[in-house]
Write an enzyme that holds these catalytic residues in place. Structure first.
Site, PDB file in Angstrom:
ATOM      1  N   GLU A 296       0.949  -0.939  -0.097  1.00 32.71           N
ATOM      2  CA  GLU A 296      -0.063  -0.062  -0.080  1.00 32.71           C
ATOM      3  C   GLU A 296       0.949   1.153   0.035  1.00 32.71           C
ATOM      4  O   GLU A 296       0.542   2.085  -0.668  1.00 32.71           O
ATOM      5  CB  GLU A 296      -0.896  -0.075   1.203  1.00 32.71           C
ATOM      6  CG  GLU A 296      -1.849   1.328   1.277  1.00 32.71           C
ATOM      7  CD  GLU A 296      -2.866   1.067   0.105  1.00 32.71           C
ATOM      8  OE1 GLU A 296      -3.061   1.892  -0.582  1.00 32.71           O
ATOM      9  OE2 GLU A 296      -3.795  -0.069   0.201  1.00 32.71           O
ATOM     10  N   ASP A 300       1.142   4.212  -3.222  1.00 28.76           N
ATOM     11  CA  ASP A 300       0.627   5.171  -2.850  1.00 28.76           C
ATOM     12  C   ASP A 300       1.820   6.476  -3.413  1.00 28.76           C
ATOM     13  O   ASP A 300       1.355   7.388  -3.986  1.00 28.76           O
ATOM     14  CB  ASP A 300       0.063   5.415  -1.738  1.00 28.76           C
ATOM     15  CG  ASP A 300      -1.273   4.687  -1.389  1.00 28.76           C
ATOM     16  OD1 ASP A 300      -1.640   4.231  -2.235  1.00 28.76           O
ATOM     17  OD2 ASP A 300      -1.417   4.605   0.126  1.00 28.76           O
ATOM     18  N   SER A 507      -7.307   1.760  -4.065  1.00 25.26           N
ATOM     19  CA  SER A 507      -5.877   2.314  -3.494  1.00 25.26           C
ATOM     20  C   SER A 507      -5.342   2.875  -4.795  1.00 25.26           C
ATOM     21  O   SER A 507      -4.270   3.525  -4.574  1.00 25.26           O
ATOM     22  CB  SER A 507      -5.120   1.284  -3.084  1.00 25.26           C
ATOM     23  OG  SER A 507      -5.690   1.357  -1.574  1.00 25.26           O
ATOM     24  N   ASP A 549     -16.817  11.015 -18.646  1.00 31.64           N
ATOM     25  CA  ASP A 549     -17.817  10.317 -18.331  1.00 31.64           C
ATOM     26  C   ASP A 549     -17.759   8.743 -18.492  1.00 31.64           C
ATOM     27  O   ASP A 549     -17.352   8.377 -19.591  1.00 31.64           O
ATOM     28  CB  ASP A 549     -19.207  10.818 -18.852  1.00 31.64           C
ATOM     29  CG  ASP A 549     -20.391  10.487 -18.095  1.00 31.64           C
ATOM     30  OD1 ASP A 549     -20.438   9.593 -17.005  1.00 31.64           O
ATOM     31  OD2 ASP A 549     -21.362  10.803 -18.654  1.00 31.64           O
ATOM     32  N   ILE A 550     -17.958   7.920 -17.487  1.00 35.07           N
ATOM     33  CA  ILE A 550     -17.825   6.653 -17.583  1.00 35.07           C
ATOM     34  C   ILE A 550     -19.461   6.038 -17.709  1.00 35.07           C
ATOM     35  O   ILE A 550     -19.992   6.184 -16.525  1.00 35.07           O
ATOM     36  CB  ILE A 550     -16.952   5.963 -16.566  1.00 35.07           C
ATOM     37  CG1 ILE A 550     -15.730   6.502 -16.293  1.00 35.07           C
ATOM     38  CG2 ILE A 550     -16.802   4.340 -16.681  1.00 35.07           C
ATOM     39  CD1 ILE A 550     -14.804   6.526 -17.370  1.00 35.07           C
ATOM     40  N   GLY A 568     -23.527  10.876 -16.797  1.00 38.03           N
ATOM     41  CA  GLY A 568     -23.685  11.781 -15.885  1.00 38.03           C
ATOM     42  C   GLY A 568     -22.971  11.165 -14.527  1.00 38.03           C
ATOM     43  O   GLY A 568     -22.215  10.185 -14.490  1.00 38.03           O
ATOM     44  N   ASP A 570     -22.821   8.835 -11.267  1.00 41.66           N
ATOM     45  CA  ASP A 570     -23.270   7.404 -10.983  1.00 41.66           C
ATOM     46  C   ASP A 570     -22.503   6.970  -9.587  1.00 41.66           C
ATOM     47  O   ASP A 570     -21.373   7.468  -9.642  1.00 41.66           O
ATOM     48  CB  ASP A 570     -23.319   6.434 -11.872  1.00 41.66           C
ATOM     49  CG  ASP A 570     -22.038   6.306 -12.477  1.00 41.66           C
ATOM     50  OD1 ASP A 570     -21.068   5.533 -11.756  1.00 41.66           O
ATOM     51  OD2 ASP A 570     -21.623   6.510 -13.603  1.00 41.66           O
TER      52      ASP A 570
END
Length: 588
Positions: A296, A300, A507, A549-550, A568, A570
């Site tokens: 992690e 990061d 992550s 937009d996905i 839009g 979601d």
């Protein structure tokens, strides 16, 4: 006469004592669980002389004004936009009322504790830490503590199933810990996981830059900084305000970001950044041994800097070892998430402009009083000019069997905290390229603790209208909706112990977006403007078109199909993935 005066004084004290005692013995429950939080089991009774650092969160006298100020400085339509508050201004708003201080100190004195001996006080005075034994804590809170065990993580904690306070104190105290919040950084979910090793081809080729206009299909399975910089249009931006602009990563779970691994990462994937470093800051017993680097932590720091280098960066290593050892009589850290780190960073004169955190837990496992207190501390950072990014989680619409923990065992979608806090920016996940689609584990949904903020209503309502009665009863349609944005979440090539591993999870998404936001802050600061700070009011209004937009993919869980990405906003990918160039034009 002297004898008579003394007699009268004794009589007055005798008469007053029952009244004073009743003041502190009229108790009512502050918070209690109906069952042991899932994943935990009772282990034993702690020694009566085991010491706890008891944190008392006093009511913040002007917290409503702080939140109003946060929205004013974060709303691009407001005249105060960008005029972030100073530490002193925030402290003045969150300081407790003198009556609250007097009441709490009188209560402590009643239990034989000198308030002047407090182990810690925040600069505004809203947090006070005292060192008490289990026996003292049980008497003060009318409860019994136990040692509870978390088999999945090996954690043992000293907690209670419920606690009470004098009725008078309920209007003066927000939360007491450690009490009913069983979460620790060891038991919480880090939102990343290592993928099975697969052939990735010639690793040296990953360092090659990619044209933003032609993201190759290979980026759909194998993500490198070059892929992300092309996808999100940061490739050609050169940071200019590196002396002022700062990026931060929070680290827990005894994970450390490794310096050598970062250089190996740069040599393979971002050759122009070789030699760039970051600052290690240890908080409350956090370590930096540079041994056994964490997945992690390395993920990061490598990917936030993989986008934002040479931006100045800090990695905070916050203490996170299991807080209870039955054979050791010693003062121990209560190890509750966020409080140590928040108190530390809020005590600094200046704040880091962009911060990414990749941990979370089911909202229902966090007592409302604790969640509210922590969320309000995030609001303090936002008011001072910090953008706080949190991964939305890897459990879709809910983890496990999604049963409610109120004794009903009702199946409900389980929102995640802190992603559900309205004062942070939650980041969901995508996969593939040309086009990107929602990844199936992307955490998203609607809070049961926090109401839907006005800044997102216009964007969320069309989704709810289109959803109709589907999933009725499974989620709170009037709650804070999340995630806010999204980014790639699988196939990230991370150097861990000198070797490249492929990692997935939101992550991956949070530090990616943090890198993009850090570059936007660099752009603003280099022009003499204020950093973005709390970005949600901006991205849901004038900067809404700065995202890709996905429109496909879903986040199934709980035996349900989950929500579906749509045009839009979601609750799988939020507003979409960031486009740096479009956002730069919109904020410029």
């Amino acid at each position: 006469m002297l004898w008579l005066s003394a007699l009268l004084l004794v009589a007055q004290l005798s008469a007053a004592k029952p009244l004073n005692s009743k003041r502190w013995t009229d108790l009512s429950v502050k918070h209690a669980w109906v069952e042991i939080p899932r994943g935990w089991e009772y282990h034993s009774a702690p020694p009566a002389d085991h010491l706890l650092d008891m944190r008392i969160g006093l009511k913040q006298d002007k917290i409503d004004q702080l939140i109003s100020s946060l929205y004013e400085v974060s709303d691009p339509a407001h005249e105060k936009y960008g005029k972030h508050l100073s530490k002193e201004e925030v402290d003045a708003l969150v300081a407790p009322h003198p009556d609250s201080v007097d009441a709490v100190e009188s209560w402590l004195e009643h239990h034989g504790i000198n308030p002047a001996d407090a182990h810690f006080r925040s600069t505004a005075g809203e947090w006070v830490t005292i060192r008490v034994s289990v026996a003292q804590a049980e008497q003060m809170l009318n409860t019994k503590y136990g040692v509870y065990y978390h088999p999945a993580s090996g954690s043992q904690v000293v907690r209670t199933m419920g606690y009470s306070l004098p009725t008078e104190l309920h209007s003066h105290v927000d939360v007491i810990s450690p009490t009913t919040y069983f979460g620790t950084m060891h038991s919480m979910r880090a939102t990343s996981f290592v993928l099975p090793q697969t052939a990735t081809g010639d690793e040296d080729s990953f360092a090659a830059e990619i044209s933003p206009l032609a993201v190759p299909a290979s980026c759909g399975t194998t993500i490198t900084p070059a892929c992300l910089r092309a996808l999100y249009n940061t490739t050609n931006y050169v940071p200019k305000a590196t002396a002022t602009n700062k990026l931060g990563i929070t680290g827990y779970l005894e994970e450390f970001a490794n310096d050598a691994d970062l250089q190996t990462f740069f040599k393979q994937f971002r050759t122009d950044a070789v030699g760039e470093t970051f600052t290690h800051v240890q908080v409350n017993g956090g370590l930096n041994t540079q041994s056994d680097p964490g997945v992690e932590a390395n993920l990061d720091i490598q990917y936030s800097l993989g986008i934002a280098a040479p931006t100045t960066a800090t990695f905070w290593s916050t203490g996170g070892s299991p807080p209870f050892k039955a054979d050791t009589f010693t003062t121990t850290n209560t190890n509750e998430p966020y409080l140590d780190w928040l108190n530390f960073v809020l005590n600094q004169t200046t704040v880091t402009q962009t911060i990414s955190t990749s941990y979370g837990d089911d909202e229902q496992t966090v007592p409302l009083d604790y969640a509210t207190s922590v969320c309000n501390m995030f609001a303090q950072l936002g008011a001072r000019g910090t953008t706080l990014l949190f991964s939305s989680g890897d459990e879709g619409v809910g983890g496990g069997n999604c049963e409610a923990n109120d004794g009903t065992n009702k199946v409900e979608f389980q929102p995640a905290f802190p992603a559900s806090c309205p004062f942070v920016t939650a980041v969901g996940g995508t996969r593939s390229v040309n086009p990107e689609v929602a990844i199936n584990f992307s955490g998203g949904g609607f809070s049961r603790y926090f109401a839907q903020p006005s800044y997102q209503t216009a964007s969320v309502q069309p989704f709810l209208t289109a959803l109709g009665t589907k999933f009725t009863g499974l989620f709170n349609a009037s709650g804070r909706a999340y995630p806010d944005v999204a980014a790639q979440a699988t196939g990230f090539q991370v150097v861990i112990g000198g070797r490249v591993s492929s990692v997935a999870g939101t992550s991956c998404s949070a530090p990616t977006v943090a890198g993009v936001i850090a570059l936007l802050n660099d752009f603003l600061i280099s022009q003499g403007k204020a950093p973005l700070g709390f970005i949600n009011p901006l991205i849901y209004s004038t900067a809404k078109t700065g995202f890709n937009d996905i429109v496909s993919g879903s986040n199934p869980a709980c035996g349900q199909a989950g929500f579906t990405a749509a045009a839009g906003w979601d609750p799988v990918t939020g507003l979409g993935t960031p486009d740096f160039l479009r956002l730069q034009a919109l904020i410029g």
